[in-house]
Every structure is written in structure tokens, then in C-alpha cells.
Write a protein that holds these residues in place. Structure first.
Motif, mmCIF file in Angstrom:
data_model
loop_
_atom_site.group_PDB
_atom_site.id
_atom_site.type_symbol
_atom_site.label_atom_id
_atom_site.label_comp_id
_atom_site.label_asym_id
_atom_site.label_seq_id
_atom_site.Cartn_x
_atom_site.Cartn_y
_atom_site.Cartn_z
ATOM 1 N N TRP A 125 1.018 -1.230 0.024
ATOM 2 C CA TRP A 125 -0.097 -0.386 0.198
ATOM 3 C C TRP A 125 1.177 1.200 0.384
ATOM 4 O O TRP A 125 0.254 1.572 -0.595
ATOM 5 C CB TRP A 125 -0.836 -0.599 1.457
ATOM 6 N N ILE A 126 1.882 0.927 0.481
ATOM 7 C CA ILE A 126 2.671 2.419 0.101
ATOM 8 C C ILE A 126 2.991 2.707 -0.613
ATOM 9 O O ILE A 126 3.696 3.828 -1.115
ATOM 10 C CB ILE A 126 4.097 1.905 1.503
ATOM 11 N N ALA A 127 3.699 1.393 -1.455
ATOM 12 C CA ALA A 127 4.259 1.570 -2.741
ATOM 13 C C ALA A 127 2.823 2.079 -3.865
ATOM 14 O O ALA A 127 3.613 3.455 -4.504
ATOM 15 C CB ALA A 127 4.259 0.563 -2.978
ATOM 16 N N VAL A 128 1.546 1.343 -3.661
ATOM 17 C CA VAL A 128 0.744 2.333 -4.716
ATOM 18 C C VAL A 128 0.603 3.785 -4.482
ATOM 19 O O VAL A 128 0.389 4.550 -5.372
ATOM 20 C CB VAL A 128 -0.392 1.525 -4.413
ATOM 21 N N GLY A 129 0.857 4.013 -2.931
ATOM 22 C CA GLY A 129 0.584 5.635 -2.815
ATOM 23 C C GLY A 129 1.977 5.866 -3.323
ATOM 24 O O GLY A 129 0.828 7.642 -4.211
ATOM 25 N N LEU A 130 3.131 5.883 -3.052
ATOM 26 C CA LEU A 130 4.098 6.625 -3.776
ATOM 27 C C LEU A 130 3.802 7.046 -5.790
ATOM 28 O O LEU A 130 3.769 7.990 -5.961
ATOM 29 C CB LEU A 130 5.168 5.930 -3.561
ATOM 30 N N ILE A 131 3.614 5.670 -6.438
ATOM 31 C CA ILE A 131 3.291 6.103 -7.404
ATOM 32 C C ILE A 131 1.718 6.343 -8.501
ATOM 33 O O ILE A 131 1.917 7.541 -9.198
ATOM 34 C CB ILE A 131 3.003 4.348 -8.463
ATOM 35 N N ILE A 132 0.932 6.535 -7.178
ATOM 36 C CA ILE A 132 -0.460 7.225 -7.117
ATOM 37 C C ILE A 132 -0.008 9.171 -7.129
ATOM 38 O O ILE A 132 -0.388 9.855 -7.699
ATOM 39 C CB ILE A 132 -1.775 6.982 -6.281
ATOM 40 N N GLY A 133 0.584 9.105 -5.987
ATOM 41 C CA GLY A 133 0.999 10.476 -5.317
ATOM 42 C C GLY A 133 2.250 10.877 -6.415
ATOM 43 O O GLY A 133 2.179 11.998 -6.837
ATOM 44 N N ASN A 134 3.090 9.985 -7.278
ATOM 45 C CA ASN A 134 3.469 10.871 -7.858
ATOM 46 C C ASN A 134 2.863 11.417 -9.121
ATOM 47 O O ASN A 134 3.255 11.709 -10.261
ATOM 48 C CB ASN A 134 4.895 9.325 -8.463
ATOM 49 N N PHE A 135 1.960 10.587 -9.606
ATOM 50 C CA PHE A 135 1.268 10.671 -10.304
ATOM 51 C C PHE A 135 0.344 11.824 -10.230
ATOM 52 O O PHE A 135 0.261 12.707 -11.737
ATOM 53 C CB PHE A 135 0.305 9.613 -11.279
ATOM 54 N N ILE A 136 0.005 12.550 -9.208
ATOM 55 C CA ILE A 136 -0.661 13.582 -9.042
ATOM 56 C C ILE A 136 0.285 14.660 -8.782
ATOM 57 O O ILE A 136 -0.304 15.419 -9.657
ATOM 58 C CB ILE A 136 -2.024 13.919 -7.656
ATOM 59 N N VAL A 137 1.197 14.670 -8.313
ATOM 60 C CA VAL A 137 1.755 15.731 -7.733
ATOM 61 C C VAL A 137 2.724 16.313 -9.060
ATOM 62 O O VAL A 137 2.401 17.533 -9.870
ATOM 63 C CB VAL A 137 3.085 14.934 -6.763
ATOM 64 N N LYS A 138 3.318 15.453 -10.032
ATOM 65 C CA LYS A 138 4.035 15.766 -11.465
ATOM 66 C C LYS A 138 2.275 16.286 -12.062
ATOM 67 O O LYS A 138 3.064 16.837 -12.664
ATOM 68 C CB LYS A 138 4.437 14.577 -11.972
ATOM 69 N N ASN A 139 1.518 15.731 -12.550
ATOM 70 C CA ASN A 139 0.710 15.926 -13.652
ATOM 71 C C ASN A 139 -0.049 17.576 -12.990
ATOM 72 O O ASN A 139 0.423 18.236 -13.474
ATOM 73 C CB ASN A 139 -0.298 14.733 -13.403
ATOM 74 N N ALA A 140 -0.049 17.646 -11.957
ATOM 75 C CA ALA A 140 -1.150 19.082 -11.193
ATOM 76 C C ALA A 140 0.345 20.054 -11.020
ATOM 77 O O ALA A 140 0.602 20.810 -11.968
ATOM 78 C CB ALA A 140 -1.057 19.033 -9.771
#
Length: 149
Positions: A125-140
Motif C-alpha cells: 500500500w505504501i508503494a501504491v501510494g507513492l506511485i499514485i502520489g507521484n502521478f498526481i503531483v507531477k501532473n498537477a
């Protein structure tokens, strides 16, 4: 003729056993690829990855964008740069390293030192959170500020 029944020994393999074997095979594969790349430099041109199709079509970053650059930075000892490119990569490397070292010590001591890292869903779940967070932050950052990574 006698009917001889065969007794099968069923091993109770744990998920840690499976992950340890996968880790050993992964390390062996990386070592073979690295050795081939050093011995045959012309092979490096065969391992070029195509550009990200998601990024080409949409102009935005996919959840994995930055992963290759993060691996390259990590292999050069640039941990902060690797985290910037994609935080999942240094996280996965740290979990892999800790798991393999502790499991190796436990297995080499035949269980005398019970320090082997155990699998927990929270690691995933930490790994999934890092992947989703990376996706959201970079695109924002790209959308609101025009930043490119």
C-alpha cells in the motif's frame, strides 16, 4: 504384485520463501544483463526503451514516468535525484535490500537469528501510494505551473 503407495512430502512454503527466491533470481538476471552489457558494449543500443506512449498522446505523465531515470540515478548513487524522478524506485530498492539481507542472515543461521523481514500488505500500500502520489503531483505541477519533469 504389491501396491506401493508413494508418500509425498508437502513443504509449507511461505510467501517470504517465494519472495526470497524471486529476489535471488532477479539479482542473478540483473547481474547477467550487466555482465553482457560490459562484455558486449554494442548490446546497449538494443536495450533502448521507446518513449512513453501515454505522455506522447496526452502530454501528461503516466504513473510510471520517471522510473527509468530514477533507476539510473539510483545506480549512480544519486538517491535524492532518484526520489525526485520517481519515489517508488528508491523505496522498492530499500525494501528489497532490507528483505534480502535479513532473510539471508536468518536462512544462513538456520533460524538461529530470527531477523528476517516479513511480508506485510502495508508495504504494498505504501508503494501504491507513492506511485499514485507521484502521478498526481507531477501532473498537477505540469498543469498549474507548466513544469516539466
Amino acid at each position: 504384485m504389491k501396491n506401493i503407495s508413494r508418500h509425498t512430502v508437502k513443504m509449507n512454503r511461505t510467501i517470504e520463501d517465494e519472495l526470497f527466491l524471486t529476489g535471488l533470481l532477479s539479482a542473478a538476471a540483473v547481474a547477467c544483463i550487466q555482465t553482457a552489457a560490459v562484455m558486449f558494449p554494442a548490446l546497449k543500443s538494443l536495450f533502448r526503451l521507446p518513449p512513453c506512449l501515454f505522455h506522447l498522446i496526452s502530454g501528461y505523465y503516466c504513473p510510471g514516468c520517471g522510473g527509468t531515470r530514477a533507476v539510473r540515478a539510483l545506480l549512480h548513487g544519486q538517491f535524492a535525484k532518484a526520489f525526485f524522478f520517481h519515489p517508488f524506485v528508491p523505496y522498492a530498492a530499500a525494501v528489497y535490500f532490507c528483505f534480502m539481507v535479513t532473510q539471508t542472515i536468518q536462512r544462513a543461521s538456520h533460524g538461529k537469528y530470527r531477523i528476517g523481514m516479513q511480508y506485510h500488505n502495508s508495504l504494498v500500500w505504501i508503494a501504491v501510494g507513492l506511485i499514485i502520489g507521484n502521478f498526481i503531483v507531477k501532473n498537477a505541477m505540469h498543469y498549474f505551473y507548466g513544469w516539466s519533469f
